[in-house]
Design a protein around this motif. Structure first.
Motif, PDB file in Angstrom:
ATOM      1  N   TRP A   8     -34.054  -5.886  41.051  1.00 16.70           N
ATOM      2  CA  TRP A   8     -35.372  -5.707  40.437  1.00 16.70           C
ATOM      3  C   TRP A   8     -35.265  -5.592  38.920  1.00 16.70           C
ATOM      4  O   TRP A   8     -36.037  -6.199  38.184  1.00 16.70           O
ATOM      5  CB  TRP A   8     -36.076  -4.457  40.995  1.00 16.70           C
ATOM      6  CG  TRP A   8     -36.823  -4.732  42.258  1.00 16.70           C
ATOM      7  CD1 TRP A   8     -36.409  -4.500  43.533  1.00 16.70           C
ATOM      8  CD2 TRP A   8     -38.121  -5.335  42.349  1.00 16.70           C
ATOM      9  NE1 TRP A   8     -37.365  -4.903  44.421  1.00 16.70           N
ATOM     10  CE2 TRP A   8     -38.436  -5.429  43.707  1.00 16.70           C
ATOM     11  CE3 TRP A   8     -39.039  -5.815  41.406  1.00 16.70           C
ATOM     12  CZ2 TRP A   8     -39.613  -5.959  44.178  1.00 16.70           C
ATOM     13  CZ3 TRP A   8     -40.221  -6.335  41.870  1.00 16.70           C
ATOM     14  CH2 TRP A   8     -40.499  -6.417  43.234  1.00 16.70           C
ATOM     15  N   TRP A   9     -34.311  -4.799  38.443  1.00 16.45           N
ATOM     16  CA  TRP A   9     -34.156  -4.632  36.998  1.00 16.45           C
ATOM     17  C   TRP A   9     -33.736  -5.942  36.328  1.00 16.45           C
ATOM     18  O   TRP A   9     -34.203  -6.265  35.243  1.00 16.45           O
ATOM     19  CB  TRP A   9     -33.148  -3.516  36.680  1.00 16.45           C
ATOM     20  CG  TRP A   9     -33.753  -2.163  36.843  1.00 16.45           C
ATOM     21  CD1 TRP A   9     -33.461  -1.241  37.791  1.00 16.45           C
ATOM     22  CD2 TRP A   9     -34.789  -1.596  36.034  1.00 16.45           C
ATOM     23  NE1 TRP A   9     -34.244  -0.128  37.630  1.00 16.45           N
ATOM     24  CE2 TRP A   9     -35.079  -0.326  36.552  1.00 16.45           C
ATOM     25  CE3 TRP A   9     -35.519  -2.032  34.937  1.00 16.45           C
ATOM     26  CZ2 TRP A   9     -36.039   0.513  36.015  1.00 16.45           C
ATOM     27  CZ3 TRP A   9     -36.473  -1.199  34.393  1.00 16.45           C
ATOM     28  CH2 TRP A   9     -36.732   0.054  34.928  1.00 16.45           C
ATOM     29  N   LEU A  15     -37.841 -11.780  33.150  1.00 16.01           N
ATOM     30  CA  LEU A  15     -39.255 -12.043  32.852  1.00 16.01           C
ATOM     31  C   LEU A  15     -39.617 -11.638  31.425  1.00 16.01           C
ATOM     32  O   LEU A  15     -40.350 -12.352  30.736  1.00 16.01           O
ATOM     33  CB  LEU A  15     -40.154 -11.331  33.859  1.00 16.01           C
ATOM     34  CG  LEU A  15     -40.169 -11.919  35.266  1.00 16.01           C
ATOM     35  CD1 LEU A  15     -41.028 -11.058  36.186  1.00 16.01           C
ATOM     36  CD2 LEU A  15     -40.668 -13.347  35.243  1.00 16.01           C
ATOM     37  N   LEU A  16     -39.110 -10.493  30.959  1.00 15.70           N
ATOM     38  CA  LEU A  16     -39.356 -10.080  29.575  1.00 15.70           C
ATOM     39  C   LEU A  16     -38.745 -11.071  28.584  1.00 15.70           C
ATOM     40  O   LEU A  16     -39.328 -11.382  27.543  1.00 15.70           O
ATOM     41  CB  LEU A  16     -38.814  -8.677  29.329  1.00 15.70           C
ATOM     42  CG  LEU A  16     -39.603  -7.534  29.967  1.00 15.70           C
ATOM     43  CD1 LEU A  16     -38.877  -6.206  29.761  1.00 15.70           C
ATOM     44  CD2 LEU A  16     -41.007  -7.476  29.397  1.00 15.70           C
ATOM     45  N   ILE A  18     -38.248 -14.313  29.090  1.00 16.38           N
ATOM     46  CA  ILE A  18     -39.084 -15.524  29.097  1.00 16.38           C
ATOM     47  C   ILE A  18     -40.368 -15.294  28.313  1.00 16.38           C
ATOM     48  O   ILE A  18     -40.805 -16.158  27.541  1.00 16.38           O
ATOM     49  CB  ILE A  18     -39.373 -15.958  30.549  1.00 16.38           C
ATOM     50  CG1 ILE A  18     -38.084 -16.466  31.210  1.00 16.38           C
ATOM     51  CG2 ILE A  18     -40.456 -17.029  30.596  1.00 16.38           C
ATOM     52  CD1 ILE A  18     -38.210 -16.718  32.696  1.00 16.38           C
ATOM     53  N   ALA A  19     -40.974 -14.122  28.475  1.00 13.15           N
ATOM     54  CA  ALA A  19     -42.195 -13.801  27.722  1.00 13.15           C
ATOM     55  C   ALA A  19     -41.911 -13.781  26.216  1.00 13.15           C
ATOM     56  O   ALA A  19     -42.712 -14.284  25.413  1.00 13.15           O
ATOM     57  CB  ALA A  19     -42.765 -12.463  28.184  1.00 13.15           C
ATOM     58  N   ALA A  20     -40.780 -13.206  25.819  1.00 11.95           N
ATOM     59  CA  ALA A  20     -40.431 -13.168  24.396  1.00 11.95           C
ATOM     60  C   ALA A  20     -40.231 -14.580  23.846  1.00 11.95           C
ATOM     61  O   ALA A  20     -40.653 -14.891  22.724  1.00 11.95           O
ATOM     62  CB  ALA A  20     -39.172 -12.331  24.189  1.00 11.95           C
ATOM     63  N   LEU A  21     -39.578 -15.458  24.602  1.00 10.39           N
ATOM     64  CA  LEU A  21     -39.392 -16.846  24.161  1.00 10.39           C
ATOM     65  C   LEU A  21     -40.725 -17.581  24.047  1.00 10.39           C
ATOM     66  O   LEU A  21     -40.924 -18.377  23.127  1.00 10.39           O
ATOM     67  CB  LEU A  21     -38.462 -17.589  25.114  1.00 10.39           C
ATOM     68  CG  LEU A  21     -36.987 -17.216  25.024  1.00 10.39           C
ATOM     69  CD1 LEU A  21     -36.195 -17.911  26.129  1.00 10.39           C
ATOM     70  CD2 LEU A  21     -36.435 -17.577  23.664  1.00 10.39           C
ATOM     71  N   ALA A  22     -41.660 -17.309  24.964  1.00 11.75           N
ATOM     72  CA  ALA A  22     -42.980 -17.946  24.895  1.00 11.75           C
ATOM     73  C   ALA A  22     -43.729 -17.500  23.652  1.00 11.75           C
ATOM     74  O   ALA A  22     -44.330 -18.326  22.946  1.00 11.75           O
ATOM     75  CB  ALA A  22     -43.786 -17.620  26.152  1.00 11.75           C
ATOM     76  N   VAL A  23     -43.688 -16.202  23.330  1.00 16.84           N
ATOM     77  CA  VAL A  23     -44.347 -15.702  22.118  1.00 16.84           C
ATOM     78  C   VAL A  23     -43.724 -16.337  20.877  1.00 16.84           C
ATOM     79  O   VAL A  23     -44.429 -16.764  19.961  1.00 16.84           O
ATOM     80  CB  VAL A  23     -44.272 -14.160  22.053  1.00 16.84           C
ATOM     81  CG1 VAL A  23     -44.690 -13.639  20.695  1.00 16.84           C
ATOM     82  CG2 VAL A  23     -45.136 -13.541  23.147  1.00 16.84           C
TER      83      VAL A  23
END
Length: 171
Positions: A8-9, A15-16, A18-23
């Motif tokens: 889970w971790w 996911l974090l 991937i979100a940072a790369l998208a931003v």
């Protein structure tokens, strides 16, 4: 049970990331900026717009006050005509200047406005006539190399009349 918690971790961490790369991608691509749906359009003609793009920022004193909405070639003058949408509350004098500058390491180009002092304001759809085109770095380097080569050959010519090698004694 312990393996499940680690899984889970790891998933949350991925996911974090991937979100940072998208931003980051949105920021680099200038896709996260404020949308200037309202405002008025101004035009400016430039000889060279460099890598200026639609949605590039328009700044006044370092503050973003608009965005580029279109770039096209004027078939009569063969200059690049840039259309930009400006915030509706900002009224610019008729003698406002526009320059294309580059900022940052990635070389994002933007239009910088320099307001003049005339009491009359530019009307919506008006044209900024005082413009300065983008600087072409390749052209500047070429000019510098050419001027150095030209200067170097001119100073080593035989037109000075003085010799760097002294005459031997007795001659």
């Amino acid at each position: 049970m312990r393996n499940r918690a680690v899984d889970w971790w790891v998933g949350i961490f991925v996911l974090l990331g991937i979100a940072a790369l998208a931003v980051l991608a949105f920021r680099v691509g200038n896709l996260s900026g404020f949308q200037y749906g309202e405002g008025y359009v101004l035009h400016a003609d430039f000889n060279n717009v460099g890598s200026l793009k639609v949605r590039s920022p328009v700044k006044l004193g370092g503050v973003t006050v608009g965005e580029v909405t279109g770039i096209r070639i004027d078939p009569k003058t063969f200059q690049a005509e840039v259309s930009m949408r400006i915030e509706p509350q900002l009224k610019l004098p008729v003698d406002t200047g526009a320059s294309i500058y580059t900022q940052g390491l990635l070389g994002e180009q933007y239009i910088a406005l320099q307001p003049g002092g005339m009491p009359q304001d530019l009307k919506p759809g008006g044209t900024i006539t005082l413009t300065q085109s983008a600087v072409n770095i390749d052209q500047l380097i070429g000019q510098m190399v050419f001027s150095k080569a030209e200067g170097g050959s001119g100073s080593s010519g035989s037109g000075s009349g003085a010799s760097a090698i002294p005459n031997p004694p007795g001659q």
